[in-house]
Design a protein around this motif. Structure first.
Motif, PDB file in Angstrom:
ATOM      1  N   THR A  24       0.840  -1.211   0.000  1.00 47.88           N
ATOM      2  CA  THR A  24       0.000   0.000   0.000  1.00 47.88           C
ATOM      3  C   THR A  24       0.874   1.260   0.000  1.00 47.88           C
ATOM      4  OG1 THR A  24      -0.222  -0.225   2.400  1.00 47.88           O
ATOM      5  CG2 THR A  24      -2.054  -1.057   1.073  1.00 47.88           C
ATOM      6  N   ASN A  25       2.047   1.202   0.645  1.00 50.44           N
ATOM      7  CA  ASN A  25       2.944   2.368   0.608  1.00 50.44           C
ATOM      8  C   ASN A  25       3.438   2.615  -0.818  1.00 50.44           C
ATOM      9  OD1 ASN A  25       2.908   2.518   3.496  1.00 50.44           O
ATOM     10  ND2 ASN A  25       4.951   3.421   3.436  1.00 50.44           N
ATOM     11  N   GLN A  48       4.365  -7.699  -1.628  1.00 50.36           N
ATOM     12  CA  GLN A  48       5.714  -7.260  -1.242  1.00 50.36           C
ATOM     13  C   GLN A  48       5.618  -6.219  -0.133  1.00 50.36           C
ATOM     14  OE1 GLN A  48       8.110  -6.103  -4.783  1.00 50.36           O
ATOM     15  NE2 GLN A  48       6.697  -7.407  -5.908  1.00 50.36           N
ATOM     16  N   GLY A  49       4.891  -6.589   0.935  1.00 53.96           N
ATOM     17  CA  GLY A  49       4.754  -5.687   2.075  1.00 53.96           C
ATOM     18  C   GLY A  49       6.134  -5.384   2.653  1.00 53.96           C
ATOM     19  N   ARG A  50       6.329  -4.120   2.998  1.00 58.20           N
ATOM     20  CA  ARG A  50       7.659  -3.686   3.454  1.00 58.20           C
ATOM     21  C   ARG A  50       7.604  -3.114   4.859  1.00 58.20           C
ATOM     22  NH1 ARG A  50       9.015   0.718   1.156  1.00 58.20           N
ATOM     23  NH2 ARG A  50       7.177   1.226  -0.060  1.00 58.20           N
ATOM     24  N   GLY A  51       8.642  -3.406   5.654  1.00 60.98           N
ATOM     25  CA  GLY A  51       8.773  -2.803   6.971  1.00 60.98           C
ATOM     26  C   GLY A  51       9.934  -1.819   6.973  1.00 60.98           C
ATOM     27  N   ARG A  52      10.274  -1.319   8.140  1.00 67.38           N
ATOM     28  CA  ARG A  52      11.440  -0.424   8.249  1.00 67.38           C
ATOM     29  C   ARG A  52      12.696  -1.230   7.961  1.00 67.38           C
ATOM     30  NH1 ARG A  52      11.603   1.779  13.871  1.00 67.38           N
ATOM     31  NH2 ARG A  52      12.685   3.638  13.117  1.00 67.38           N
ATOM     32  N   THR A  85      -2.618  -0.828   5.702  1.00 68.70           N
ATOM     33  CA  THR A  85      -3.171   0.490   5.373  1.00 68.70           C
ATOM     34  C   THR A  85      -2.067   1.509   5.204  1.00 68.70           C
ATOM     35  OG1 THR A  85      -5.194   0.082   6.634  1.00 68.70           O
ATOM     36  CG2 THR A  85      -4.604   2.366   6.318  1.00 68.70           C
ATOM     37  N   THR A  86      -2.246   2.385   4.208  1.00 64.71           N
ATOM     38  CA  THR A  86      -1.350   3.543   4.111  1.00 64.71           C
ATOM     39  C   THR A  86      -2.193   4.802   4.034  1.00 64.71           C
ATOM     40  OG1 THR A  86       0.383   2.283   3.022  1.00 64.71           O
ATOM     41  CG2 THR A  86       0.476   4.667   2.760  1.00 64.71           C
ATOM     42  N   ASP A  88       6.500   1.447  17.117  1.00 61.37           N
ATOM     43  CA  ASP A  88       5.998   0.064  17.117  1.00 61.37           C
ATOM     44  C   ASP A  88       4.976  -0.081  18.237  1.00 61.37           C
ATOM     45  OD1 ASP A  88       7.735  -0.719  15.167  1.00 61.37           O
ATOM     46  OD2 ASP A  88       9.062  -1.854  16.498  1.00 61.37           O
ATOM     47  N   LYS A 145       5.583  -7.641  19.251  1.00 68.66           N
ATOM     48  CA  LYS A 145       5.121  -6.631  18.298  1.00 68.66           C
ATOM     49  C   LYS A 145       3.782  -7.024  17.675  1.00 68.66           C
ATOM     50  CE  LYS A 145       6.890  -4.129  14.296  1.00 68.66           C
ATOM     51  NZ  LYS A 145       8.084  -3.455  13.798  1.00 68.66           N
ATOM     52  N   GLY A 199       3.271  -2.125  13.281  1.00 69.34           N
ATOM     53  CA  GLY A 199       4.442  -1.308  12.951  1.00 69.34           C
ATOM     54  C   GLY A 199       4.054  -0.236  11.944  1.00 69.34           C
ATOM     55  N   LEU A 257       5.483   2.526   8.919  1.00 67.99           N
ATOM     56  CA  LEU A 257       6.537   2.873   7.954  1.00 67.99           C
ATOM     57  C   LEU A 257       6.175   4.208   7.332  1.00 67.99           C
ATOM     58  CD1 LEU A 257       9.022   1.990   6.211  1.00 67.99           C
ATOM     59  CD2 LEU A 257       7.384   0.986   4.611  1.00 67.99           C
ATOM     60  N   GLY A 278       2.399   4.218   6.368  1.00 66.55           N
ATOM     61  CA  GLY A 278       1.816   2.874   6.336  1.00 66.55           C
ATOM     62  C   GLY A 278       1.785   2.248   7.721  1.00 66.55           C
ATOM     63  N   GLY A 289       0.805  -1.610   9.578  1.00 67.83           N
ATOM     64  CA  GLY A 289       0.348  -2.994   9.545  1.00 67.83           C
ATOM     65  C   GLY A 289      -0.021  -3.397  10.963  1.00 67.83           C
TER      66      GLY A 289
HETATM   67  C1  BTN Z   1       7.762  -1.894  10.602  1.00 71.79           C
HETATM   68  O1  BTN Z   1       7.453  -2.059  11.776  1.00 71.79           O
HETATM   69  O2  BTN Z   1       8.853  -2.309  10.161  1.00 71.79           O
HETATM   70  C2  BTN Z   1       6.808  -1.166   9.708  1.00 71.79           C
HETATM   71  C3  BTN Z   1       5.796  -2.094   9.114  1.00 71.79           C
HETATM   72  C4  BTN Z   1       4.830  -1.382   8.184  1.00 71.79           C
HETATM   73  C5  BTN Z   1       3.933  -2.345   7.454  1.00 71.79           C
HETATM   74  C6  BTN Z   1       2.847  -1.630   6.715  1.00 71.79           C
HETATM   75  S1  BTN Z   1       1.606  -2.732   6.071  1.00 71.79           S
HETATM   76  C7  BTN Z   1       0.909  -1.422   5.153  1.00 71.79           C
HETATM   77  C8  BTN Z   1       2.066  -0.615   4.590  1.00 71.79           C
HETATM   78  N1  BTN Z   1       2.526  -1.202   3.366  1.00 71.79           N
HETATM   79  C9  BTN Z   1       3.756  -1.694   3.453  1.00 71.79           C
HETATM   80  O3  BTN Z   1       4.387  -2.256   2.548  1.00 71.79           O
HETATM   81  N2  BTN Z   1       4.240  -1.464   4.692  1.00 71.79           N
HETATM   82  C10 BTN Z   1       3.282  -0.789   5.521  1.00 71.79           C
END
Ligand code: BTN
Length: 245
Positions: free
Chosen positions: A18-19, A44-48, A63-64, A105, A112, A115, A117, A132, A134
């Motif tokens: 979503t980001n 391809q959900g991404r975190g920090r 959600t973003t 967080d 956790k 999180g 982003l 974003g 999650g």
């Molecule tokens: C983290 O704690 O590392 C941050 C996690 C963020 C995840 C959310 S899910 C919705 C949005 N889209 C992504 O790809 N990442 C954020």
């Protein structure tokens, strides 16, 4: 005068992230409202720190939020903190006792559960924000075990399943109000509440910029306050910290 930003909801079945969608489509979005982009699944959900964010279909909140702010806005750094606070509130209203692990967080019983982003990019003479979040809502204990850090979900912590759409609507409503407050009054409005929820207070912690000290709280700008060895207070904007006592 509005007390909250108008919200536009955009919902997708599957997105890479979503980001990423927000960053690629910001030109077609209204910069003066809060756009809330959700997906049932992310491939391809991404975190920090470029970590993957495990995003199984229909189980969690992905959600973003997109909005535009003035460049040089002093509260840019606080957006993630305030979103984590909005999320903490909606969890508290559902009977949970979350803690915020600096900077944004969310933990339940030291694991956790959510999180944030925050990514920024230029939009004409302003700054576009892809914020974003999650929230692990209904992930099972066996799926949580595939995550590379201690993690939990609302369901695993409560033995109840949770309605994703209602979580998103509560969160967007809370955040639109909090965002308006942040823009009007700055982080000082949230300082005490954020501090109250902050994990590891009073403990000896090490920040990722190498400073060790006792975690006192945050200052009016939302910076971390550490009491270091000589007894003085240091405020800093570390990206992460961990307890070392
Ligand atoms: C983290 O704690 O590392 C941050 C996690 C963020 C995840 C959310 S899910 C919705 C949005 N889209 C992504 O790809 N990442 C954020």
């Amino acid at each position: 005068m509005y007390n909250e930003k108008p919200i536009i909801y955009l919902h997708f079945d599957t997105l890479t992230s979503t980001n990423t969608w927000v960053k690629e489509n910001a030109v077609s979005l209204n910069p003066d409202v809060l756009t809330c982009v959700t997906a049932l699944a992310q491939t391809q959900g991404r975190g920090r720190y470029s970590r993957p964010w495990i995003s199984p279909r229909s189980q969690n909140v992905y959600t973003t939020f997109y909005c535009c702010i003035e460049s040089q806005a002093p509260y840019l750094f606080n957006l993630g903190q305030v979103l984590s606070l909005s999320c903490a509130r909606i969890l508290i209203s559902r009977g949970f006792s979350p803690a915020i692990k600096w900077p944004n967080d969310l933990l339940l019983q030291q694991k956790k559960v959510a999180g944030v982003l925050c990514e920024t990019f230029p939009v004409l003479d302003r700054v576009g924000i892809a914020l974003g979040i999650g929230i692990n809502a209904n992930m099972s204990i066996s799926e949580l075990a595939t995550i590379d850090q201690p993690a939990t979900s609302l369901a695993a912590s409560s033995s109840t399943s949770w309605d994703i759409e209602s979580l998103v609507i509560s969160l967007a409503t809370a955040f639109s109000r909090d965002l308006m407050q942040l823009q009007r009054q700055g982080f000082s409005h949230f300082q005490k509440e954020y501090e109250h929820l902050l994990a590891f207070r009073g403990r000896l912690v090490l920040s990722d910029d190498g400073i060790a000290g006792f975690l006192e709280g945050v200052d009016e700008q939302g910076q971390l306050l550490l009491k270091i060895q000589d007894g003085t207070l240091h405020s800093l904007r570390a990206n992460a910290l961990r307890p070392i006592d």
